[in-house]
Design a protein around this motif. Structure first.
Motif, PDB file in Angstrom:
ATOM      1  N   SER A 262       0.809  -1.225   0.000  1.00  0.00           N
ATOM      2  CA  SER A 262       0.000   0.000   0.000  1.00  0.00           C
ATOM      3  C   SER A 262       0.839   1.270   0.000  1.00  0.00           C
ATOM      4  CB  SER A 262      -0.955   0.015   1.196  1.00  0.00           C
ATOM      5  OG  SER A 262      -0.224   0.110   2.398  1.00  0.00           O
ATOM      6  N   ILE A 263       2.067   1.183   0.478  1.00  0.00           N
ATOM      7  CA  ILE A 263       2.948   2.356   0.490  1.00  0.00           C
ATOM      8  C   ILE A 263       3.701   2.464  -0.838  1.00  0.00           C
ATOM      9  CG2 ILE A 263       5.060   3.318   1.493  1.00  0.00           C
ATOM     10  CD1 ILE A 263       4.094   2.581   4.174  1.00  0.00           C
ATOM     11  N   GLY A 264       4.046   1.328  -1.394  1.00  0.00           N
ATOM     12  CA  GLY A 264       4.805   1.315  -2.640  1.00  0.00           C
ATOM     13  C   GLY A 264       6.286   1.503  -2.380  1.00  0.00           C
ATOM     14  N   GLU A 265       7.040   1.494  -3.421  1.00  0.00           N
ATOM     15  CA  GLU A 265       8.480   1.737  -3.386  1.00  0.00           C
ATOM     16  C   GLU A 265       9.266   0.675  -2.626  1.00  0.00           C
ATOM     17  OE1 GLU A 265       9.548   5.876  -2.791  1.00  0.00           O
ATOM     18  OE2 GLU A 265       7.471   6.427  -3.158  1.00  0.00           O
TER      19      GLU A 265
ATOM     20  N   LEU B 133      -2.295   7.404  16.540  1.00  0.00           N
ATOM     21  CA  LEU B 133      -1.892   7.598  15.153  1.00  0.00           C
ATOM     22  C   LEU B 133      -0.771   8.618  15.164  1.00  0.00           C
ATOM     23  CD1 LEU B 133      -2.257   7.420  12.019  1.00  0.00           C
ATOM     24  CD2 LEU B 133      -3.904   9.277  12.250  1.00  0.00           C
ATOM     25  N   SER B 134       0.289   8.329  14.440  1.00  0.00           N
ATOM     26  CA  SER B 134       1.427   9.231  14.374  1.00  0.00           C
ATOM     27  C   SER B 134       1.858   9.357  12.915  1.00  0.00           C
ATOM     28  CB  SER B 134       2.579   8.672  15.212  1.00  0.00           C
ATOM     29  OG  SER B 134       3.742   9.441  15.034  1.00  0.00           O
ATOM     30  N   ILE B 135       2.320  10.516  12.560  1.00  0.00           N
ATOM     31  CA  ILE B 135       2.851  10.721  11.215  1.00  0.00           C
ATOM     32  C   ILE B 135       4.290  11.189  11.372  1.00  0.00           C
ATOM     33  CG2 ILE B 135       2.641  11.992   9.056  1.00  0.00           C
ATOM     34  CD1 ILE B 135      -0.367  12.216   9.648  1.00  0.00           C
ATOM     35  N   ALA B 136       5.202  10.441  10.769  1.00  0.00           N
ATOM     36  CA  ALA B 136       6.626  10.778  10.877  1.00  0.00           C
ATOM     37  C   ALA B 136       7.264  10.722   9.488  1.00  0.00           C
ATOM     38  CB  ALA B 136       7.331   9.809  11.814  1.00  0.00           C
ATOM     39  N   TYR B 137       8.216  11.592   9.291  1.00  0.00           N
ATOM     40  CA  TYR B 137       8.949  11.634   8.030  1.00  0.00           C
ATOM     41  C   TYR B 137       9.853  10.409   7.911  1.00  0.00           C
ATOM     42  CZ  TYR B 137      12.151  13.122   4.377  1.00  0.00           C
ATOM     43  OH  TYR B 137      12.901  13.179   3.232  1.00  0.00           O
TER      44      TYR B 137
ATOM     45  N   LEU C 173      11.759   6.971   2.106  1.00  0.00           N
ATOM     46  CA  LEU C 173      10.643   7.190   1.194  1.00  0.00           C
ATOM     47  C   LEU C 173      10.516   8.655   0.790  1.00  0.00           C
ATOM     48  CD1 LEU C 173       7.900   5.007   2.909  1.00  0.00           C
ATOM     49  CD2 LEU C 173       9.246   4.434   0.887  1.00  0.00           C
ATOM     50  N   ASP C 174      11.223   9.525   1.513  1.00  0.00           N
ATOM     51  CA  ASP C 174      11.163  10.968   1.308  1.00  0.00           C
ATOM     52  C   ASP C 174       9.731  11.487   1.409  1.00  0.00           C
ATOM     53  OD1 ASP C 174      12.123  13.542   0.900  1.00  0.00           O
ATOM     54  OD2 ASP C 174      11.954  13.398  -1.283  1.00  0.00           O
TER      55      ASP C 174
END
Length: 168
Positions: free
Chosen positions: A29-32, A136-140, A144-145
């Motif tokens: 689902s994320i790809g790459e 839920l957390s969003i981190a760089y 994947l940039d």
């Protein structure tokens, strides 16, 4: 036949390849994933080589079919990988139950894990076994940039007064 055992120090290559195959499926689902494959393979090999003592292996008819780890030997399941070719035999459930027994046996009341929020198959698997999303957390992610959202799931391992599992 299902057999659960501790990992051995000579299994790094075998277990890392199982982890890579499961990781590739989880990354769909994320790809790459193809761009990160060499780094992932190296990371799995290094982890299993250095932390095999924290790894629990599940076998199906004498073949290693998956593994999980509690890297810091606390309530957190740091890794949980079932080879995609072995899915559908109850191995994930059996492995998770063993980890929960270990976690509870070490005095922890809760089991916890995290995954990327697009890993809906894993999230569904854990939710069907009593886990709930608690954050839920969003981190760089520099590889994947881009920002990658993750979810944390947990389950109470303490029996309620009525003999069922749940909050007390």
């Amino acid at each position: 036949m299902i057999h659960i055992r501790n990992a051995r120090d000579d299994e790094a290559e075998l277990l890392s390849e199982i982890g890579v195959r499961a990781w590739q499926k989880a990354m769909t689902s994320i790809g790459e994933a193809d761009a990160m494959l060499d780094a992932a393979r190296s990371a799995f090999f290094n982890f299993v080589s250095n932390s095999w003592i924290t790894v629990t292996v599940i076998e199906w008819n004498g073949h290693a079919a998956g593994w999980a780890a509690r890297e810091t030997l606390d309530e957190k399941i740091s890794d949980f990988w079932i080879d995609p070719s072995f899915i559908g035999h109850g191995l994930g459930t059996a492995l998770l139950q063993e980890l929960e027994r270990e976690i509870a046996g070490h005095g922890f009341d809760t089991a916890a894990m995290q995954t990327h929020s697009g890993n809906t198959e894993a999230i569904s698997f854990f939710q069907k076994r009593g886990y709930a999303i608690h954050w839920l957390s969003i981190a760089y992610n520099p590889k994947l940039d881009r920002d990658v959202p993750s979810v944390g799931l947990s389950k109470s391992l303490v029996s309620a007064d009525d003999g069922t599992y749940g909050s007390v």
